[in-house]
Design an enzyme around this catalytic site. Sequence first.
Site, short mmCIF file in Angstrom:
data_model
loop_
_atom_site.label_atom_id
_atom_site.label_comp_id
_atom_site.label_asym_id
_atom_site.label_seq_id
_atom_site.Cartn_x
_atom_site.Cartn_y
_atom_site.Cartn_z
N TYR A 124 -8.57 -1.19 7.52
CA TYR A 124 -7.16 -1.56 7.42
C TYR A 124 -6.62 -1.56 8.84
CZ TYR A 124 -7.22 -0.80 2.34
OH TYR A 124 -7.49 -0.87 0.99
N LYS A 180 -3.92 -0.55 -5.60
CA LYS A 180 -3.54 0.23 -6.78
C LYS A 180 -3.41 -0.59 -8.07
CE LYS A 180 -3.49 4.43 -5.63
NZ LYS A 180 -4.93 4.23 -5.43
#
Length: 397
Positions: A207, A303
């Site tokens: 990331y 998520k």
Amino acid sequence: MSSAQIIRTKVGIVGGGPAGLMLSHLLSRAGIDNIVIEKRDHETIRNTHRAGILEAGSVKMLTDTGVDGRVLTEGHRHDGIDLRFNGVSHRLDFQDLVGESVWLYPQNEVFVDLAVARKRDGGDVRFSVTDSDVLDLTTDVPKMRFTDADSQRFEVHCDIIAGADGSQGICKRAIPADERTDHFIAYPFAWFGILTEAPPSAPELIYANSEHGFALISQRSERVQRMYFQCDPNEDASVWTEDQIWDELQKRVDGPDGYTLKRGRIFEQMVLPFRSYVCEPMRYGNLFLAGDAGHTVPPTGAKGLNLALADVKVLFEAIDSFYAAGSRELLEGYSDTTLERVWKAQNFSFWMTSMLHTREDQSSFERKRILGELNSVATSRYGQQYLAEAYTGWPSA
Ligand code: PHB
């Protein structure tokens, strides 16, 4: 048109994506009769590329309930991620920090496994339906209507309807506007996503925050990789050449360590807009929303699918206790119970998104503040643990 054929079942499930199929699977295992309707065909869902990270709890749901162990053999366990900023990588070791891992296993493979399991177990799943609607939701006999692939019209009489039909589905909209609150924010950026035929560029996901914007270096297999970079929501993906895409990705991970992406042929490129949304409550009478039908999160925290499966677990337990013990208590509490996790995930996804992305009009103060924030996570065990716990998934309710 011929008159509608009436079907009687216990639970009607709108939506045959991973959430709907998982609920159907769990209900059938508990002997609770159910029918799934889905407007897309099997191939379309199978080819819809979505995120690819499963929390340990999601993996457990697949393996413990006899869906398939393919996630363990074809998926890859990841014990950490790299947080990269200012051209420097900081590894977060999830096992060391919170004793958990995640699995890289794409959502479409989860769908395939669930569809195979439903077929194997004789589940009633109708793909390619049209003209579906839900009605009588506040009565004891809520109904769903649809026309099947052979143009036969059906009306399904149920006790409970589960709305697992995604963010654009009919179920959420069946809740009258004055009975729900739509919590919503848009973001001034989107993701440019690619699939490329190349070897992995790193052992784990990266990331990356940079002054040029965010990038995520993800994977699919030994031969196929998934990567994203932050772009304008109005970007036209089709005008980008392969070289331009690779240069843009590389710019965002460049650093003094000389880290270089492994390039390959790009065979899919698309812009994925994102937003945060929650429908509250996630219930109306005997209609219960699950997954994207009730909430969407930006993909930065990985998520989406995990939250959907967490909803399904809570909803299954509530429905099971309704039939097994005649109690409506868990059904009454469904929305509050599941929204507690949803809001934690909304916060985490929002936080990851704002910390990792770069706003076009970013001031020098804001740039430095974000680096301060990233540093306070990356160089502190407590900061790392906060991220690791959320990323690998909080224990279920
Ligand atoms: C993906 O591999 O598609 C992926 C992984 C992690 C994310 C989002 C997407 O946070």
